[in-house]
Structures are given as structure tokens and as C-alpha cells.
Scaffold this motif. Structure first.
Motif, PDB file in Angstrom:
ATOM      1  N   ASN A  85       0.822  -1.204   0.000  1.00  0.00           N
ATOM      2  CA  ASN A  85       0.000   0.000   0.000  1.00  0.00           C
ATOM      3  C   ASN A  85       0.861   1.260   0.000  1.00  0.00           C
ATOM      4  O   ASN A  85       0.564   2.223  -0.708  1.00  0.00           O
ATOM      5  CB  ASN A  85      -0.940   0.002   1.216  1.00  0.00           C
ATOM      6  CG  ASN A  85      -1.976  -1.099   1.169  1.00  0.00           C
ATOM      7  OD1 ASN A  85      -2.181  -1.751   0.147  1.00  0.00           O
ATOM      8  ND2 ASN A  85      -2.633  -1.321   2.297  1.00  0.00           N
ATOM      9  N   VAL A  86       1.923   1.254   0.799  1.00  0.00           N
ATOM     10  CA  VAL A  86       2.827   2.410   0.848  1.00  0.00           C
ATOM     11  C   VAL A  86       3.465   2.633  -0.518  1.00  0.00           C
ATOM     12  O   VAL A  86       3.583   3.770  -0.973  1.00  0.00           O
ATOM     13  CB  VAL A  86       3.897   2.229   1.950  1.00  0.00           C
ATOM     14  CG1 VAL A  86       4.973   3.296   1.841  1.00  0.00           C
ATOM     15  CG2 VAL A  86       3.253   2.260   3.329  1.00  0.00           C
ATOM     16  N   ASP A  87       3.867   1.557  -1.198  1.00  0.00           N
ATOM     17  CA  ASP A  87       4.470   1.693  -2.527  1.00  0.00           C
ATOM     18  C   ASP A  87       3.484   2.295  -3.528  1.00  0.00           C
ATOM     19  O   ASP A  87       3.875   3.097  -4.387  1.00  0.00           O
ATOM     20  CB  ASP A  87       4.962   0.337  -3.041  1.00  0.00           C
ATOM     21  CG  ASP A  87       6.164  -0.183  -2.281  1.00  0.00           C
ATOM     22  OD1 ASP A  87       6.902   0.628  -1.671  1.00  0.00           O
ATOM     23  OD2 ASP A  87       6.358  -1.417  -2.281  1.00  0.00           O
TER      24      ASP A  87
ATOM     25  N   LEU B 274       3.437   7.393   6.182  1.00  0.00           N
ATOM     26  CA  LEU B 274       3.278   6.509   7.322  1.00  0.00           C
ATOM     27  C   LEU B 274       2.268   5.416   7.016  1.00  0.00           C
ATOM     28  O   LEU B 274       1.200   5.689   6.460  1.00  0.00           O
ATOM     29  CB  LEU B 274       2.791   7.313   8.529  1.00  0.00           C
ATOM     30  CG  LEU B 274       3.602   8.580   8.844  1.00  0.00           C
ATOM     31  CD1 LEU B 274       2.847   9.474   9.796  1.00  0.00           C
ATOM     32  CD2 LEU B 274       4.961   8.204   9.385  1.00  0.00           C
ATOM     33  N   ALA B 275       2.592   4.188   7.407  1.00  0.00           N
ATOM     34  CA  ALA B 275       1.669   3.067   7.246  1.00  0.00           C
ATOM     35  C   ALA B 275       0.996   2.787   8.579  1.00  0.00           C
ATOM     36  O   ALA B 275       1.661   2.715   9.611  1.00  0.00           O
ATOM     37  CB  ALA B 275       2.422   1.832   6.771  1.00  0.00           C
ATOM     38  N   ALA B 276      -0.328   2.659   8.533  1.00  0.00           N
ATOM     39  CA  ALA B 276      -1.106   2.347   9.737  1.00  0.00           C
ATOM     40  C   ALA B 276      -2.161   1.314   9.355  1.00  0.00           C
ATOM     41  O   ALA B 276      -3.313   1.645   9.104  1.00  0.00           O
ATOM     42  CB  ALA B 276      -1.747   3.606  10.298  1.00  0.00           C
ATOM     43  N   GLY B 277      -1.753   0.063   9.236  1.00  0.00           N
ATOM     44  CA  GLY B 277      -2.665  -0.992   8.813  1.00  0.00           C
ATOM     45  C   GLY B 277      -3.130  -0.762   7.386  1.00  0.00           C
ATOM     46  O   GLY B 277      -2.312  -0.641   6.479  1.00  0.00           O
ATOM     47  N   GLU B 278      -4.439  -0.656   7.214  1.00  0.00           N
ATOM     48  CA  GLU B 278      -5.009  -0.440   5.873  1.00  0.00           C
ATOM     49  C   GLU B 278      -5.072   1.034   5.490  1.00  0.00           C
ATOM     50  O   GLU B 278      -5.720   1.388   4.507  1.00  0.00           O
ATOM     51  CB  GLU B 278      -6.418  -1.054   5.809  1.00  0.00           C
ATOM     52  CG  GLU B 278      -6.410  -2.575   5.789  1.00  0.00           C
ATOM     53  CD  GLU B 278      -5.846  -3.127   4.485  1.00  0.00           C
ATOM     54  OE1 GLU B 278      -6.455  -2.924   3.427  1.00  0.00           O
ATOM     55  OE2 GLU B 278      -4.783  -3.771   4.542  1.00  0.00           O
ATOM     56  N   THR B 279      -4.403   1.890   6.265  1.00  0.00           N
ATOM     57  CA  THR B 279      -4.362   3.326   5.985  1.00  0.00           C
ATOM     58  C   THR B 279      -2.927   3.756   5.774  1.00  0.00           C
ATOM     59  O   THR B 279      -2.027   3.332   6.494  1.00  0.00           O
ATOM     60  CB  THR B 279      -4.984   4.124   7.153  1.00  0.00           C
ATOM     61  OG1 THR B 279      -6.333   3.702   7.337  1.00  0.00           O
ATOM     62  CG2 THR B 279      -4.969   5.616   6.876  1.00  0.00           C
ATOM     63  N   VAL B 280      -2.717   4.596   4.772  1.00  0.00           N
ATOM     64  CA  VAL B 280      -1.422   5.217   4.529  1.00  0.00           C
ATOM     65  C   VAL B 280      -1.636   6.722   4.679  1.00  0.00           C
ATOM     66  O   VAL B 280      -2.608   7.269   4.144  1.00  0.00           O
ATOM     67  CB  VAL B 280      -0.874   4.877   3.129  1.00  0.00           C
ATOM     68  CG1 VAL B 280       0.431   5.613   2.853  1.00  0.00           C
ATOM     69  CG2 VAL B 280      -0.686   3.365   2.989  1.00  0.00           C
TER      70      VAL B 280
ATOM     71  N   PHE C 115      -7.278   1.767   2.306  1.00  0.00           N
ATOM     72  CA  PHE C 115      -7.293   0.633   1.386  1.00  0.00           C
ATOM     73  C   PHE C 115      -8.313  -0.393   1.846  1.00  0.00           C
ATOM     74  O   PHE C 115      -8.589  -0.530   3.029  1.00  0.00           O
ATOM     75  CB  PHE C 115      -5.910  -0.028   1.329  1.00  0.00           C
ATOM     76  CG  PHE C 115      -4.909   0.737   0.515  1.00  0.00           C
ATOM     77  CD1 PHE C 115      -4.544   0.300  -0.746  1.00  0.00           C
ATOM     78  CD2 PHE C 115      -4.324   1.898   1.017  1.00  0.00           C
ATOM     79  CE1 PHE C 115      -3.625   1.003  -1.496  1.00  0.00           C
ATOM     80  CE2 PHE C 115      -3.398   2.603   0.266  1.00  0.00           C
ATOM     81  CZ  PHE C 115      -3.046   2.158  -0.996  1.00  0.00           C
ATOM     82  N   ASP C 116      -8.841  -1.136   0.891  1.00  0.00           N
ATOM     83  CA  ASP C 116      -9.734  -2.260   1.170  1.00  0.00           C
ATOM     84  C   ASP C 116      -9.385  -3.349   0.165  1.00  0.00           C
ATOM     85  O   ASP C 116      -9.539  -3.153  -1.043  1.00  0.00           O
ATOM     86  CB  ASP C 116     -11.196  -1.829   1.032  1.00  0.00           C
ATOM     87  CG  ASP C 116     -12.172  -2.930   1.408  1.00  0.00           C
ATOM     88  OD1 ASP C 116     -11.760  -3.936   2.019  1.00  0.00           O
ATOM     89  OD2 ASP C 116     -13.364  -2.789   1.086  1.00  0.00           O
ATOM     90  N   GLY C 117      -8.875  -4.463   0.663  1.00  0.00           N
ATOM     91  CA  GLY C 117      -8.510  -5.568  -0.220  1.00  0.00           C
ATOM     92  C   GLY C 117      -7.437  -5.218  -1.229  1.00  0.00           C
ATOM     93  O   GLY C 117      -7.468  -5.699  -2.353  1.00  0.00           O
ATOM     94  N   GLY C 118      -6.493  -4.370  -0.839  1.00  0.00           N
ATOM     95  CA  GLY C 118      -5.398  -3.995  -1.727  1.00  0.00           C
ATOM     96  C   GLY C 118      -5.726  -2.884  -2.703  1.00  0.00           C
ATOM     97  O   GLY C 118      -4.878  -2.482  -3.494  1.00  0.00           O
TER      98      GLY C 118
END
Length: 131
Positions: A3-5, A73-79, A106-109
Motif C-alpha cells: 500500500n505504501v508503494d 506513514l503506514a497504519a494498517g489499511e491506511t497510509v 485501502f480495502d482488499g489492496g
């Protein structure tokens, strides 16, 4: 790709002025919310609405409008992207600097939503003629 990428690639496209690259992570159901009080406030769905109501409007109204990323910053399904907006309003010639955070969920990538949190006051001030 993490997700971060995905979001890092969006910001890299922004730095290049590559609108298709900026829109690439957005699906047809992705919601994009510009903060209340911001000149382009509202929620738009899908890349076409975002292109029209956000990026085309910015291109029409501003010279040198830029987001400078300072932290990602990555926080689970949130960037979360944290940085600064700068630009010069074409009509008024007034410049601004404003702090901003972007919440990418994000949801499911897939990117489900984008939310802008910004100090809108300096942006709005730049759009107003000096008294």
C-alpha cells in the motif's frame, strides 16, 4: 506492491506532473474528499471526477501548485502522507504555504478512499484580492 508503494508512486507521479500516474491507484468506486473550507471542497468518486474537479481546477487556478511530501506513514489499511502545499494563485498573484495530511484508506489492496486534512485558511487567503 505494498500500500505504501502504491501511494509513493502516486506522489512520484505528482512530482513529475504525470496526471495518469497520479490517477492510476484510483478505481471507479474510490472516493476522494477535499476538506471543507478548501477551494475544491467536496467528495468525488472515481478518477474522472477527481481529474475534473480537483486536478483540472488546480491547474486552471494556480501556478506552481505543489505538494511536498515529508512523511509517509503506514497504519494498517491506511497510509498517511504528511507535507506542505505551496502555490501562487493566477488571478491574485498571491502565494501560500499550508500544512496538509492525506489519509489513504485501502480495502482488499485497492484504494477505497482519500481524505484531505488541510489548513485551508492560507489557501483561501491567496485566492482573495488584497484590500
Amino acid at each position: 506492491m505494498s500500500n505504501v508503494d502504491v501511494i509513493r508512486a502516486h506522489y512520484a507521479a505528482s512530482d513529475r506532473g504525470d496526471l495518469p500516474g497520479m490517477l492510476a491507484p484510483l478505481g471507479p468506486k474510490t472516493t476522494w474528499t477535499e476538506a471543507a473550507g478548501f477551494p475544491y471542497a467536496g467528495t468525488y468518486t472515481g478518477p474522472d471526477e477527481v481529474a475534473e474537479h480537483v486536478f483540472a481546477a488546480i491547474g486552471r487556478d494556480w501556478d506552481g501548485y505543489r505538494f511536498t511530501l515529508e512523511d509517509l506513514l503506514a497504519a494498517g489499511e491506511t497510509v498517511i502522507g504528511v507535507g506542505t502545499y505551496t502555490g501562487t494563485h493566477r488571478r491574485t498573484g498571491r502565494s501560500f504555504t499550508a500544512r496538509v495530511a492525506h489519509l489513504w484508506r485501502f480495502d482488499g489492496g485497492e484504494v477505497a478512499s482519500f481524505e484531505q486534512i488541510v489548513d485551508s485558511a492560507p489557501v483561501v487567503a491567496a485566492t482573495r484580492e488584497q484590500q
